[in-house]
Design an enzyme around this catalytic site. Sequence first.
Site, PDB file in Angstrom:
ATOM      1  N   GLU A 112       0.804  -1.209   0.000  1.00  0.00           N
ATOM      2  CA  GLU A 112       0.000   0.000   0.000  1.00  0.00           C
ATOM      3  C   GLU A 112       0.850   1.278   0.000  1.00  0.00           C
ATOM      4  O   GLU A 112       0.526   2.237  -0.686  1.00  0.00           O
ATOM      5  CB  GLU A 112      -0.923  -0.009   1.228  1.00  0.00           C
ATOM      6  CG  GLU A 112      -1.890   1.149   1.307  1.00  0.00           C
ATOM      7  CD  GLU A 112      -2.923   1.153   0.171  1.00  0.00           C
ATOM      8  OE1 GLU A 112      -3.082   0.116  -0.488  1.00  0.00           O
ATOM      9  OE2 GLU A 112      -3.544   2.214  -0.046  1.00  0.00           O
ATOM     10  N   ASP A 113       1.915   1.259   0.764  1.00  0.00           N
ATOM     11  CA  ASP A 113       2.627   2.522   0.997  1.00  0.00           C
ATOM     12  C   ASP A 113       3.936   2.678   0.230  1.00  0.00           C
ATOM     13  O   ASP A 113       4.576   3.722   0.323  1.00  0.00           O
ATOM     14  CB  ASP A 113       2.958   2.662   2.502  1.00  0.00           C
ATOM     15  CG  ASP A 113       1.699   2.783   3.337  1.00  0.00           C
ATOM     16  OD1 ASP A 113       0.627   3.017   2.753  1.00  0.00           O
ATOM     17  OD2 ASP A 113       1.795   2.643   4.575  1.00  0.00           O
ATOM     18  N   ASP A 175      -1.069  -5.034  14.484  1.00  0.00           N
ATOM     19  CA  ASP A 175      -0.935  -3.731  13.825  1.00  0.00           C
ATOM     20  C   ASP A 175      -1.732  -2.685  14.616  1.00  0.00           C
ATOM     21  O   ASP A 175      -1.246  -1.610  14.951  1.00  0.00           O
ATOM     22  CB  ASP A 175      -1.466  -3.880  12.388  1.00  0.00           C
ATOM     23  CG  ASP A 175      -1.439  -2.573  11.616  1.00  0.00           C
ATOM     24  OD1 ASP A 175      -0.455  -1.823  11.741  1.00  0.00           O
ATOM     25  OD2 ASP A 175      -2.421  -2.309  10.883  1.00  0.00           O
TER      26      ASP A 175
HETATM   27 MN    MN Z   1       0.389  -0.892   9.796  1.00  0.00          MN
END
Ligand code: MN
Length: 761
Positions: A112-113, A175
Amino acid sequence: MAYWRRNARQMEAAAGGAAAAPALAPAKPPKRSPTRMMRQYDLVERVRAYNPDTDEDLLNRAYVYAMVAHGEQTRASGDPYFSHPLEVAAILTDLKLDDATIVAALLHDTIEDTEATRAEIDQIFGHEIGALVEGLTKLKRLELVSREAKQAENLRKLLLAVANDVRVLLVKLADRLHNMRTLEFVPPASRRRIAEETIDIYAPLAGRMGMHEMREELEDLSFRELDAEAYAVVNGRLSALADRNRNLIGEIETQLTASLTRNGIAARVTGRRKRPFSIWTKMERKSVGFEQLSDIFGFRVIVHTVEECYRALGTVHTVWPVVPGRFKDYISTPKQNDYRSIHTTVIGPGNQRVELQIRTEDMDRIAEYGIAAHAFYKEGVGSPTEMLNRESNAFAWLRHTIEVLAESANPEEFLEHTKLELFHDQVFCFTPKGKLIALPRKANVIDFAYAVHTDVGNSAVGCKINGKFSPLSSELQNGDEVEVLTSRAQSAPPSAWESLAVTGKARAAIRRATRAAVRDQYAGLGRRIVERLFMRAKIAYDDDKLKGALPRLARTSIEDVMAAVGRGEMKASNVARAMYPDYKEERLGVFGAAKKDGAPKPKSAEGTPTKAAIPIRGINSDLPVKFAPNGGAVPGDRIVGIVTPGEGITIYPIQSPALKDFEDMPERWLDVRWDVDESTPQRFPARLFVQNVNEPGSLAQIATVIAEHDGNIDNISMSRRSPDFTELTIDLEVYDLKHLSAIIAQLRAKAVVANVERVNG
Ligand code: MN
């Protein structure tokens, strides 16, 4: 420092150290220092400590890959972004998870990042890890797009996303835990939303998966954000109390260990302070102040076998007085999330209430790690999912929820379903007609009955949960259908219910009803005593005559007079004299006639109840009745009542040796007979003496036999233990003599049971 790596004392013990260490877990969820990031070899070491076969090369590659991918990115705290996936991986090493899960944690934000792609991860780390990371990516996107959406909808997608592999859920929870630990760096506007979502969805989900440490930390972190003031107050009080009782915890640990050792049980005993959020909910739920919360310390007794759990229980109950109503056996009846333990509360040293959880190492592992305890995937055992399916009820629940989800075309329906399953502070139950009753968490059938109607509560004598007969104290689960069985014979609830009920409504109603009932009971007893006296004296009793005599007795109502006689504050002969001034008291009292015949006992004691015998319906009847304190009495027993002024009638079986003490007090003997309504079964106390062979599992077998035959164990204590045998005293509750005899017969049929006798005190 990872929060759930037990407390400092245990860690030190494990390391072989002996220096003075704080006996308690830290009060405030500790933060890792942002300045020192875990090194590559630290992580590998942590995994190798529980998994010698770990693929170090794989871990190293993932470490480097994620570090390079996140590059110069930073978190809100200013720390390098990579510190986050690293901490998430560290949390999962505390849960002793497999390499694929640890690697997925390191990579969980890369797709995602960063520039990383699924294809690349598949290529470098294999398809299994690629699939895990993709699952986590989906969840992350979900959070971003549905910020405004309803939480339940989020949850729905979350569950669908983890459907293929529960390890995705474990990484997701870790997380969230790390994000909550570092919440202070997030802009205030987002904090509240994140904390609410955590306490509504992630904390209950962790609990539902049996991961209690995780649930508690998530709850505390959310609590601190959502109600900072309350958190500070509770935490401050907890710390002050802990300081004051610093020695007490160690002392209790030492005493417990010593008592157990004397009985040949090697146990690991640890004390801990309860968490702020659990204390707070208790204060809210029971609407009590901090001062009244005496059991803020919990102790765990960890032994090796199930057998030892029961032996430890017997020892504890022999050494310290038991707090009634707190004994729960989750070993013979595990909770839905696989939790197993024996719970009991005793009055320990310094008059401190001490809550104990007794369990084996295996049970302790499940209690701490829940589903994660099963999730360590071993080669050749099948897929993790298959293994979990076999071993874990928690996972079965998850699968079931996901199936419902997949089948329900209608999102509304699913929202209802998830709300039922996870709404964090309420349980939703149904009457047989389908009416929804919402109750606070931990509520039981008594609360349910009073929520339906006060009359239902007052006359409740039993219940069926989902069609199965269950104790009224059963904690309700979401979706339970509850049928309350009532009896008109029960005029008021047992006063002990007041401490069992969770809701204020139920407790207030019980208090009101018992106060009125106690007065009625004494009045009823007084009336019996007055009527007996008139019968013996061959005078007709009538209320009108007594009404006229009220001024002479300085009472305002007949009920008052009767209650005073029942309580022993006024003599029945005084009542007679007030009504008939020429009445002469029989010198020998109520049972004078019997005494003249040379027989101190009333006729029923010889076996045939007289017509005047007082009907005994149980402890909730119209009379203040108790049962023989050291052995009880059950329907089917031939019985005698002994009156104690101010206390009412105590019912003894006629074979009870305790009756000898009353031989010279014929005025205290009452003719009684059973009058039990068979359509609404009630339980009565009895005591057994059991001699069992010292053999692994023998105590568990005994507890199981009693449970399987619908006997309620109230207490177990161990009186003597020789190399071959253990002598136990078991207090239980049964319906009648037939039921008791059946249990005795079943116990005698067990090879491990050398002898069973009923005890009459
Ligand atoms: Mn995370």
